[in-house]
Write a protein that holds these residues in place. Structure first.
Motif, PDB file in Angstrom:
ATOM      1  N   GLY B 106      -1.746  10.818   3.570  1.00 25.00           N
ATOM      2  CA  GLY B 106      -1.444  12.106   2.964  1.00 25.00           C
ATOM      3  C   GLY B 106       0.045  12.432   2.956  1.00 25.00           C
ATOM      4  N   GLU B 107       0.809  11.653   3.704  1.00 24.11           N
ATOM      5  CA  GLU B 107       2.248  11.914   3.773  1.00 24.11           C
ATOM      6  C   GLU B 107       3.058  11.011   2.852  1.00 24.11           C
ATOM      7  OE1 GLU B 107       2.402  13.100   8.521  1.00 24.11           O
ATOM      8  OE2 GLU B 107       2.975  11.108   7.851  1.00 24.11           O
ATOM      9  N   ARG B 222       1.465  15.412  -7.627  1.00 21.56           N
ATOM     10  CA  ARG B 222       1.083  15.221  -6.225  1.00 21.56           C
ATOM     11  C   ARG B 222       1.234  16.528  -5.472  1.00 21.56           C
ATOM     12  NH1 ARG B 222       0.171  11.649  -8.723  1.00 21.56           N
ATOM     13  NH2 ARG B 222       0.717   9.453  -8.566  1.00 21.56           N
ATOM     14  N   ILE B 223       0.333  16.710  -4.499  1.00 20.17           N
ATOM     15  CA  ILE B 223       0.437  17.895  -3.655  1.00 20.17           C
ATOM     16  C   ILE B 223       1.048  17.492  -2.306  1.00 20.17           C
ATOM     17  CG2 ILE B 223      -2.006  17.580  -3.010  1.00 20.17           C
ATOM     18  CD1 ILE B 223      -0.552  21.034  -3.056  1.00 20.17           C
ATOM     19  N   LEU B 225       0.689  17.727   1.058  1.00 22.07           N
ATOM     20  CA  LEU B 225      -0.374  18.183   1.955  1.00 22.07           C
ATOM     21  C   LEU B 225       0.193  18.704   3.264  1.00 22.07           C
ATOM     22  CD1 LEU B 225      -2.877  15.307   1.255  1.00 22.07           C
ATOM     23  CD2 LEU B 225      -3.236  17.700   0.717  1.00 22.07           C
ATOM     24  N   THR B 226       1.397  18.242   3.609  1.00 22.85           N
ATOM     25  CA  THR B 226       2.011  18.698   4.855  1.00 22.85           C
ATOM     26  C   THR B 226       3.510  18.763   4.636  1.00 22.85           C
ATOM     27  OG1 THR B 226       2.141  18.299   7.222  1.00 22.85           O
ATOM     28  CG2 THR B 226       2.178  16.359   5.813  1.00 22.85           C
ATOM     29  N   MET B 248       8.615  21.517  -0.019  1.00 21.92           N
ATOM     30  CA  MET B 248       8.021  22.072   1.196  1.00 21.92           C
ATOM     31  C   MET B 248       6.513  21.841   1.181  1.00 21.92           C
ATOM     32  SD  MET B 248       8.924  24.220  -1.302  1.00 21.92           S
ATOM     33  CE  MET B 248      10.289  25.312  -1.078  1.00 21.92           C
ATOM     34  N   ARG B 249       5.887  22.125   2.302  1.00 21.47           N
ATOM     35  CA  ARG B 249       4.439  22.004   2.435  1.00 21.47           C
ATOM     36  C   ARG B 249       3.724  22.858   1.384  1.00 21.47           C
ATOM     37  NH1 ARG B 249       2.163  26.047   4.907  1.00 21.47           N
ATOM     38  NH2 ARG B 249       4.034  26.617   6.055  1.00 21.47           N
ATOM     39  N   GLY B 250       2.650  22.302   0.839  1.00 20.14           N
ATOM     40  CA  GLY B 250       1.758  23.109   0.000  1.00 20.14           C
ATOM     41  C   GLY B 250       2.154  23.265  -1.448  1.00 20.14           C
ATOM     42  N   VAL B 251       3.195  22.569  -1.908  1.00 19.42           N
ATOM     43  CA  VAL B 251       3.570  22.707  -3.316  1.00 19.42           C
ATOM     44  C   VAL B 251       3.393  21.378  -4.047  1.00 19.42           C
ATOM     45  CG1 VAL B 251       5.231  24.509  -2.783  1.00 19.42           C
ATOM     46  CG2 VAL B 251       6.022  22.154  -3.035  1.00 19.42           C
TER      47      VAL B 251
END
Lengths: 423, 318
Positions: B106-107, B222-223, B225-226, B248-251
């Motif tokens: 996820g990273e 892509r999102i 995720l963290t 940043m996270r969540g975008v």
């Protein structure tokens, strides 16, 4: 004004008083909700990585529940419609309960929206004037509009009705009826727009068909009343409120029709997609049989199909659907079956395969599952409160006492105490 | 936007912190949509980010704001016959554009996929097998589980050497559509088409609803995720607000044709790194540009043309 001022305290006072059973139930729900709060904290510190979502499958349990609960909210119209359009007497007595369910379901949808968003702290970006509200382009913007409108309509209709009952007055029909009729049409709109949310995306062939809105509405008008019947049964058992058999029987008939049509639409889709079996049917194929040995959703699909078929058969037979021992079983089967079919069964395969053909699977994490359960618990918490308050007013436990009455009661009470005092 | 700067000022005051980074972060929460900011607000927003990034990554970070130049419409052409599947473009893109590069699935974010297509799918020895079974699946690690990759191609491949005899390659990334479905569905208009062509994202305005990801027919988005995993030493300090600045996270993020480079007259990183010259980039409004000449003379096609997204990313073969 005086009446309005005493409505709120009377209402609250009635709600917070209850039996041990009531407090235990509420404590249980509060406990589950607190787990959801912890999950929400994790999601907003660690990020959505604590869920099973990926860039391939970026909607899962939250979006599935969101879609399903919009249906439950819309399903409340199965009470309002017969009550006001066909003047069904038994339904009319319980209309307000349906409105309370609609309010709850919309609030639950909003909770799931919060859970689903990557940046809930930026929700204000959607507010008109201080943010940007992408109308009319964005279907999501339309969805926000219709959902908030529906919430408002039900709050006004529901609480205005309760307030007039409380004061013992008459409903002002000139004000009330237009709102009721609007809310009936509006109920259709919330689920139509939610269907458009996913059916307007050519990138996702599994969702890209015009049958989606009517299928959403049919499943909603089956799942919603299933839940309502179960709630009515619980109310009949646990409160002094008696819901007439005619109301429950009519809901059963509505479920029969809607579940039947929903099943027909599902089967039509299967025939159309699998007859030609183009690549665009891959999503459905994955759901039904699995794709390239990835078969996680297969048992869920067949399980839900069987549950719905059994429920339909039970509803179809009059002696079964009027048998109140068997009816809850049918309702649970119908409700559960539709939750799977329309939730996970519809949302997840939309992403399998991805637009470039990648086949991956979705594994919801424990946090995601606990969070979903917690948000449902929050919903039931709210529902219990709203129904308790509404029932209290309907059965006359909460009633406006004019100043004179109140004082005479107080005097009587204090007199009683005084009389007992010296002894 | 009414009173955005005053809000930001108020935000800084409310934070009551001497720490410039914290104040900058606080003010970021209240800034408006970049597209609608006045030039001064834009400059302030960029300066704020420069301070924050410089502190965060321990080096001088610049956040450019060069606007679209009149007379420019960016276009991209890719020679599918030349691509050898080395995936240097994928790597160069990640290094240029500050994508997250952690160990957990996820990273890891990549904007380009080079799809490996089996050559000889219709060869004689495969003709009598009936329906192709499995269609050349390879198990590729995706997110949390092993995942299959089918039909269109495979982008998790590990050959000893490229090009492989039995394969052809089809790189894909954001198509910078003229009628982008992602832009239409965005509820807050955080993603939009710039005047010179690319579809960009204001990462500070994105609410992470992921509608754009559902709408994209090319799986280009892509999102995060963290919080993106971006080591200080690997971070590219030359950034553009709408381009490769750290997210940043969540975008959501995606390819933007290296705005930080192309607005300064340079090629995107993938074009620069391609060892066989399969990737061409230029101004569609200039009839003498390489891309214009290719469009005029070669056999050109767009991906999923039937969806009427009108990509400005063209494929061609000699």
């Amino acid at each position: 004004m005086n009446k309005l001022m005493s409505f709120a305290p009377d209402y609250v006072r009635y709600i917070i008083k209850g039996s041990t059973k009531f407090y235990a139930w509420m404590a249980f729900l509060a406990f589950l909700s607190s787990i959801a709060l912890y999950g929400f904290y994790l999601q907003n510190t660690e990020g959505l990585i604590v869920t099973g979502l990926t860039s391939q499958i970026h909607e899962g349990l939250y979006f599935a529940n969101l879609v399903f609960l919009v249906g439950v909210a819309a399903g409340a119209v199965t009470i309002v419609f017969p009550a006001y359009v066909y003047h069904h007497k038994a339904m009319h007595e319980v209309t307000v309960l349906g409105e309370m369910l609609a309010i709850t379901a919309v609030i639950m949808v909003m909770l799931f929206v919060f859970a689903h968003m990557g940046r809930p702290d930026r929700l204000w970006h959607m507010l008109p004037f201080i943010g940007i509200y992408n109308m009319p382009g964005s279907m999501l913007a339309w969805d926000v509009l219709v959902l908030n409108g529906y919430l408002l309509l039900n709050l006004i209709c529901g609480f205005y009705y309760l307030y007039t009952k409380y004061t013992g007055g008459e409903v002002n029909r000139k004000f009330f009826m237009p709102l009721v009729y609007t809310s009936i049409v509006w109920a259709l709109s919330i689920h139509t727009v939610t269907a458009f949310l996913i059916s307007t995306l050519p990138a996702r062939p599994m969702w890209f068909h015009s049958m989606m809105p009517i299928r959403f509405i049919m499943t909603a008008f089956a799942a919603g009343p299933c839940l309502i019947i179960l709630i009515f049964m619980i109310i009949r058992k646990n409160t002094r409120m008696w819901i007439q058999d005619e109301a429950i029987n009519l809901l059963s008939v509505i479920i029969t029709w809607c579940l039947g049509i929903a099943l027909f639409l599902t089967l039509s889709e299967i025939v159309v997609e699998l007859y030609a079996r183009t690549e665009h049917a891959n999503g459905l194929y994955y759901l039904m049989f699995g794709l390239h040995d990835l078969t996680r959703l297969v048992p869920w699909f067949w399980g839900s199909l069987i549950a719905m078929l059994v429920a339909f058969a039970m509803f179809l037979i009059p002696s079964v659907r009027t048998n109140y021992k068997l009816l809850p079983v049918a309702c649970v089967l119908g409700f559960g079956g539709i939750w799977v079919e329309k939730g996970m069964g519809l949302v997840v395969p939309g992403f399998i395969p991805t637009p470039i053909g990648e086949v991956t699977e979705y594994y919801p994490t424990l946090i995601e599952i606990m969070m979903s359960i917690g948000l449902w618990a929050m919903g039931f918490f709210i529902l219990t409160i709203l129904l308790k308050g509404a029932i209290g007013i309907l059965v006359g436990d909460v009633r406006f006492k004019s100043a004179a009455q109140a004082t005479s009661n107080d005097v009587a009470n204090s007199g009683g105490i005084a009389a007992h005092g010296p002894t | 936007m009414l009173g955005v700067s005053s809000l930001m000022g108020a935000g800084a005051l409310m934070a009551q912190s001497d720490n410039a980074q914290a104040a900058a972060e606080w003010a970021e929460h209240f800034q408006g949509n970049y597209r609608l900011m006045s030039p001064q607000e834009k400059a302030e927003a960029r300066a704020r980010l420069e301070r924050r990034y410089s502190a965060e990554y321990g080096k001088k970070v610049t956040v450019d704001g060069t606007e679209a130049q009149p007379g420019v419409l960016m276009g991209y052409a890719l020679n599918v016959r030349k691509c050898i599947g080395c995936r240097r473009c994928v790597k160069a893109c990640v290094e240029e554009n500050n994508q997250s590069r952690g160990e957990k699935p996820g990273e890891r974010i990549e904007w380009i996929q080079v799809l490996r297509m089996e050559r000889g799918e219709f060869s004689k020895d495969k003709m009598n097998q009936g329906y192709p079974e499995g269609l050349g699946i390879q198990v590729g690690g995706n997110a949390y589980t092993p995942a299959g990759q089918v039909l269109e191609g495979q982008y998790h491949y590990e050959p000893k050497a490229v090009p492989e005899k039995e394969a052809t390659y089809m790189p894909i990334a954001c198509m910078q559509c003229e009628k982008p479905p992602c832009v239409k569905v965005c509820p807050v208009r955080t993603t939009y088409r710039e005047a010179d062509g690319p579809v960009v994202i204001d990462y500070n305005w994105c609410i992470g609803c992921r509608m754009c990801m559902s709408a994209c027919p090319y799986w280009a988005r892509r999102i995060n995720l963290t919080n993106p995993v971006l080591p200080n030493e690997a971070m590219n300090p030359v950034t553009h607000y709408l381009g490769n600045r750290p997210r940043m996270r969540g975008v959501v993020e995606k390819c933007h044709w290296c705005l930080q480079r192309t607005r300064k007259g340079r090629y995107p990183a993938c074009v620069e790194v391609c060892p066989v010259g399969a990737r061409k980039f230029g101004n569609l409004l200039d009839p003498e540009s390489e891309v214009s000449l290719i469009l005029a003379r070669k056999n050109v096609f767009r991906l999923k043309a039937e969806l009427n997204t009108f990509p400005k990313f063209f494929y061609f073969y000699d």
